[in-house]
Design a protein around this motif. Structure first.
Motif, mmCIF file in Angstrom:
data_model
loop_
_atom_site.group_PDB
_atom_site.id
_atom_site.type_symbol
_atom_site.label_atom_id
_atom_site.label_comp_id
_atom_site.label_asym_id
_atom_site.label_seq_id
_atom_site.Cartn_x
_atom_site.Cartn_y
_atom_site.Cartn_z
ATOM 1 N N HIS A 44 0.775 -1.324 0.054
ATOM 2 C CA HIS A 44 0.096 0.062 0.053
ATOM 3 C C HIS A 44 0.821 1.235 0.154
ATOM 4 N N GLY A 45 1.744 1.398 -1.066
ATOM 5 C CA GLY A 45 2.779 2.431 -1.191
ATOM 6 C C GLY A 45 3.276 2.572 -2.316
ATOM 7 N N GLU A 46 3.518 3.849 -2.922
ATOM 8 C CA GLU A 46 4.243 3.803 -4.099
ATOM 9 C C GLU A 46 5.525 3.386 -3.908
ATOM 10 N N GLU A 47 6.495 2.825 -5.072
ATOM 11 C CA GLU A 47 7.648 2.347 -4.806
ATOM 12 C C GLU A 47 8.688 2.927 -4.156
ATOM 13 N N GLU A 48 8.781 4.182 -4.463
ATOM 14 C CA GLU A 48 9.801 5.214 -3.565
ATOM 15 C C GLU A 48 9.293 5.148 -2.099
#
Length: 572
Positions: free
Chosen positions: A436-440
């Motif tokens: 539940h997060g963008e890659e960065e």
């Protein structure tokens, strides 16, 4: 035991994780993918499992990116139970029916185009009736109530502080003589925020599945965002513009109502100006959700509960108006009075907010204020990134309004909040999975955990399956945790809850012989806790009128044009 990650692995939407143990297969969430066309297309893909084999779903909360594919799951053969908190169940009835209605209308528009061009007719992802059918499988439970899913699995919901009813899920899984505990964070909220309680710190887990929406950055201080919002409202209305706030109907809108209520109560220096500014809630779903909040006052934080017990309603004030029809909504864009328009959707992808943007983005006197996360590929993210023009309803609109981003209002824990929650475990979990997060965000948070806690969490990417070793002795087990005093702390917590309820309720509990010593079984403690919460909820009913269940079909039995306006999509 295996965990298969089936969503929210490359971004912040589509939350869905499967736990497999022996013959048992259960889902943690079953959310819809949201964002650009590529993300939306994922909703139509087959599930990476057979829905008929899923025994039950354990749902963290009612946001569409966590619950939005439940009707599709049912449509494709699922017949098990859907466990969630009672407040989530109330919101789910609103959210899923509205989502089904929108999918129907979108399919109708697509099929009108298809007929004209000779292309194949499509079906909606699911319908309003599919959403209604899904509610038959919902089983509401209370916070801290232990539920047996089957002979090998049991679950407890803990307050996550994200939206009303949101939960951190503790799942115990037994295989043979070994038992392991999985903790699923769901979406974690910020601490010391109005209305909701702080996220609960969990002390022991073998495996953790954790969100990282804001894993790479921290929010500004909320008090600063609150003050900035007041300044924006005053400055904008003084120059003759309107303030338009895209807001999630559930959670963020209610927090904004709370803060605007405080503005009108506590700012004498702006009293004359504020008296002339009307705050409009232009979202039928937000209106219905606000009533659900009022009916679930038992899960509010102490400050808000004190307001309510004194007879004050922090979710209502003189200058607050709820629109009821499309005609009223349209009238807001024609009115010259100074006003604030709070409307859904929060990422500007559908709903009435798109009409308000069309009428205000070109006006340099107006302000657009973002108060929540904007996913990649959404109109909201494009506006925050500085796009100079957008297309709304087939018309190019120049962006000249002032664009503001008040991240202090976010309902998600920031990096500091996420780290504090993870650092709260008394003993390091065997493994932590970041989702539940963008890659960065995931990579940055994993690096922070490594540097400060000395271990590297697993950054989950794509539909990935992990086999978990249940025989490891790397963590204190639940029985050992009880021996270390957690049992006593829970008993003390129940005693505190009892003391906080009115004397009459305490008297009832005492006469029923429910106040006991420390030598009490875990099952009896859970039973007492459940009774306390039932009585507490009843004591906070506060005489609120129960409004009819939100029904987007009933609300929109107007002209065809008005129904299209309600949906608020470029497709119309």
């Amino acid at each position: 035991m295996n965990i298969k990650f089936c969503g929210a692995t490359t971004g912040v939407t589509g939350s869905c994780h499967m736990v497999i143990s022996g013959e048992h297969k259960i889902l943690l969430d079953c959310g819809q993918f949201q964002g650009g066309k590529a993300q939306e297309a994922l909703n139509y893909e087959p599930f990476p499992f057979d829905p008929t084999e899923i025994e039950c779903v354990v749902l963290s909360h009612a946001h569409i990116d966590h619950c939005g594919r439940l009707p599709l799951l049912v449509k494709r053969g699922f017949t098990g139970k859907i466990y969630c908190t009672d407040a989530t169940a109330d919101l789910l009835d609103i959210m899923l029916k509205d989502s089904g209605y929108i999918h129907e209308k979108e399919a109708e528009w697509q099929n009108r185009k298809a007929e004209r061009s000779g292309r194949e007719i499509i079906e909606p992802l699911y319908t309003y009736e599919d959403a209604e059918a899904t509610m038959e499988y919902v089983v509401p439970v209370r916070y801290d109530q232990q539920i047996e899913l089957n002979h090998e699995m049991k679950v407890v919901f803990n307050d996550a502080g994200h939206i009303l009813g949101s939960a951190i899920i503790e799942l115990w899984v037994k295989e043979g003589e070994e038992e392991s505990k999985i903790v699923f964070s769901g979406d974690l909220g910020m601490t010391e925020r109005p209305i909701l309680r702080d996220p609960k710190i969990i002390r022991h887990a073998d495996y953790v599945i954790m969100e990282t929406t804001y894993g790479s950055r921290n929010h500004p201080d909320n008090s600063g965002s609150v003050r900035n919002l007041l300044d924006i409202v005053i400055d904008t209305t003084r120059r003759g513009g309107d303030v338009v706030i895209p807001s999630f109907a559930v959670g963020r809108t209610q927090e904004l109502i709370f803060e605007f209520n405080n503005f009108y109560m506590n700012n004498e220096e702006y009293r004359e100006e504020l008296d002339n500014i009307i705050i409009y809630i232009d979202s039928p779903m937000a209106t219905a959700a606000t009533e659900v909040f009022r009916r679930n006052a038992n899960v509010f934080d102490d400050e808000t509960r004190d307001y309510l017990l004194q007879g004050d309603d922090p979710l209502d004030f003189v200058n607050l108006k709820f629109t009821k029809s499309s005609a009223e909504s349209q009238g807001l864009n024609e009115s010259k009075e100074p006003k604030v328009i709070i409307s859904a959707s929060g990422m500007c992808e559908a709903g009435r907010i798109r009409h308000h943007l069309k009428h205000h983005l070109w006006d340099s006197r107006s302000s657009i204020v973002f108060v929540g996360y904007q996913a990649q590929g959404t109109l909201g993210r494009a506006l925050l990134d500085g796009v100079e023009s957008v297309t709304l309803f087939g018309e190019e609109v120049q962006v000249k309004a002032q664009i503001h981003n008040l991240e202090g209002f976010s309902g998600h824990a920031d990096q500091n909040g996420l780290f504090a929650w993870l650092a709260g475990f008394d003993v390091r979990p065997r493994h932590v999975f970041l989702v539940h997060g963008e890659e960065e965000s995931k990579e940055t948070f994993a690096k922070l955990v490594y540097e400060k806690l000395g271990y590297m969490p697993e950054v989950v990417t794509g539909n990935t399956e992990y086999e978990l070793d249940m025989e490891s002795n790397a963590i204190v087990n639940e029985a050992e945790a009880r021996a270390q005093g957690i049992h006593f702390e829970e008993v003390q917590n129940i005693r505190k809850q009892i003391s906080d309820i009115h004397d009459q309720l305490e008297h009832i509990l005492y006469n029923a012989n429910l106040v006991m010593g420390n030598d009490i079984s875990e099952d009896k403690m859970v039973e007492i806790n459940n009774m306390v919460q039932e009585l507490e909820k009843a004591s906070l009913g506060l005489g609120y009128a129960i409004t009819p269940t939100y029904n987007p079909i009933d609300l929109e039995k107007e002209t065809t044009k008005e129904r299209k306006y309600q949906e608020g999509s470029d497709s119309i």
